[in-house]
Design an enzyme around this catalytic site. Structure first.
Site, mmCIF file in Angstrom:
data_model
loop_
_atom_site.group_PDB
_atom_site.id
_atom_site.type_symbol
_atom_site.label_atom_id
_atom_site.label_comp_id
_atom_site.label_asym_id
_atom_site.label_seq_id
_atom_site.Cartn_x
_atom_site.Cartn_y
_atom_site.Cartn_z
ATOM 1 N N GLY A 1 0.826 -1.251 0.199
ATOM 2 C CA GLY A 1 -0.020 -0.136 -0.086
ATOM 3 C C GLY A 1 0.991 1.285 -0.035
ATOM 4 C CG LEU B 1 1.603 4.224 -4.849
ATOM 5 C CD1 LEU B 1 1.194 3.965 -6.452
ATOM 6 C CD2 LEU B 1 3.263 4.826 -4.910
ATOM 7 N N GLY B 2 -0.036 5.288 -0.720
ATOM 8 C CA GLY B 2 -1.086 6.126 0.084
ATOM 9 C C GLY B 2 -0.225 7.159 0.951
ATOM 10 C CB ILE C 1 -2.967 -2.600 -6.662
ATOM 11 C CG1 ILE C 1 -3.901 -1.499 -6.124
ATOM 12 C CG2 ILE C 1 -2.680 -3.882 -5.997
ATOM 13 C CD1 ILE C 1 -5.415 -2.418 -5.788
ATOM 14 C CE1 TYR D 1 -8.220 1.876 8.812
ATOM 15 C CE2 TYR D 1 -8.885 3.633 10.334
ATOM 16 C CZ TYR D 1 -8.050 3.138 9.723
ATOM 17 O OH TYR D 1 -6.697 3.456 9.873
ATOM 18 C CE LYS E 1 -5.605 -0.419 10.134
ATOM 19 N NZ LYS E 1 -4.344 -1.018 9.533
#
Length: 376
Positions: free
Chosen positions: A65, A67-68, A92, A198, A202
């Site tokens: 992940g 590119l977050g 992705i 979310y 977590k």
């Protein structure tokens, strides 16, 4: 199978030494191709930049992940620490020109177990930072996707990390707490009954990571992040996004419409503190970690107090309010401040940015960026 992999781990980890400065050994694996059919293209940099700090004792890091909001910044920090070629960013999505040419990048789908396993093996990964996630506001509108990414994807990460003896970091969040948790100075250990997919995912990640640590010896490490504020990356669909957008509005238009009530107090942190905390807990000796999941805290503020601090530098700035009831309900279930005394005691965590320093830094960065864009 898991036991067999654990018995073989010691033999696998120490077989062979690879050349320290070879870019060709980094092989991205895309579904539908063989693991030997692709190589990363040569990067547009000097040979010396790739060879810096590539001692064989340095970890080989994969960031999912990437590119977050946090991945690119963490990659830059880790590359400075461990060498450019030792940190592989993945996602992705297609990276920007700058990200693509700043260091190794591969396609990695966390829901594709075979793809992940080949990347870890082919690149001799030793640390795995798992940033892939669907955040709070987006997750409530895409529960099925959030379950796949945040829960199934996590299971793949934990299984691969256990199979190959990796150190794994999975961030948690203030969203892991709920309305029945203590809201002021929320401790590391308390009732956790979040009301978003979310937050539920977590809590699941925290508990699964601790279970894998106790059951299989996995070196699992986790920090509960506050709302993270950065001038260089766009918000990712979280409830605390207003605290990033407000700075851009202050510089560009002089006004901002906030979707939370003026008195909504939430824990926040500047991105440099967040990334440094992540590196520090990754490097902390295992014997120092009394827990596998820690709170970290820097400051708490409301939209109103943030507006007042911005107005010290931008006197004409104004904030109006159009409250989103869904986001407000989420925010009202979260802590107002976190108790991070355990992190400060066990591995020396200490934040550097308070609210005045945060505002000064954000306004300065955004103003400079806007001037450069206008000049261009």
């Amino acid at each position: 199978m898991m036991l067999a992999m654990q018995l073989l781990r010691g033999a696998v980890k120490h077989t062979g030494r690879r050349p320290q400065c070879s870019v060709k050994q980094l092989i991205p694996v895309v579904p539908g191709t063989t693991s030997t059919s692709q190589q990363l293209p040569a990067f547009r940099g000097t040979q010396s930049s790739f060879c810096a700090n590539t001692d064989s004792d340095n970890p080989r890091v994969l960031i999912t992940g990437g590119l977050g909001q946090l991945g690119v910044g963490l990659a830059e920090l880790l590359r400075q620490r461990f060498g450019q070629n030792n940190v592989i960013l993945s996602d992705i999505r297609k990276p920007s020109y700058h990200v693509y040419h700043s260091g190794p990048f591969v396609f990695a789908d966390i829901l594709d177990l075979k793809n992940l396993r080949e990347i870890v093996v082919n690149n001799n990964i030793s640390w795995l930072v798992h940033y892939s996630a669907v955040l709070s506001a987006v997750g409530e509108n895409n529960v099925a996707v959030a379950k796949d990414v945040n829960i199934t994807g996590l299971h793949n990460i934990l299984d691969i990390a256990t199979e190959h003896g990796l150190r794994v970091f999975v961030p948690s969040t203030i969203g892991a707490f709920g309305p029945s948790s203590p809201r002021d100075l929320t401790p590391d250990l308390c009732v956790q009954r979040p009301q978003t997919i979310y937050g539920v995912s977590k809590v699941h990640a925290e508990l699964m990571g601790e279970y894998y640590h106790h059951r299989y010896g996995l070196d699992f490490r986790c920090l509960r992040y506050p709302g993270i504020i950065s001038a260089d990356s766009q918000p990712g669909g979280g409830t605390t996004d207003y605290a990033v957008k407000i700075f851009h509005a202050a510089v560009k238009t002089g006004s901002f419409e906030c979707n939370l009530c003026s008195g909504t107090q939430l824990p926040m942190m500047y991105i440099d503190d967040c990334l440094r905390a992540t590196l520090e807990v990754l490097e902390a000796p295992a014997d120092n970690l009394a827990s596998r999941t820690y709170n970290i805290h820097a400051m708490s503020f409301t939209p109103q107090s943030l507006t007042q601090e911005i107005q010290k530098a931008v006197p004409h700035f104004k904030t109006t309010y159009d409250v989103d009831p869904v986001l407000q309900a989420i925010a009202d279930s979260w802590p107002m401040a976190l108790d991070d005394s355990a992190a400060r005691r066990d591995w020396g965590w200490k934040h550097k940015y308070d609210l005045p320093e945060l505002v000064k830094t954000m306004l300065s960065h955004i103003t400079v960026s806007n001037r450069r864009a206008q000049d261009f």
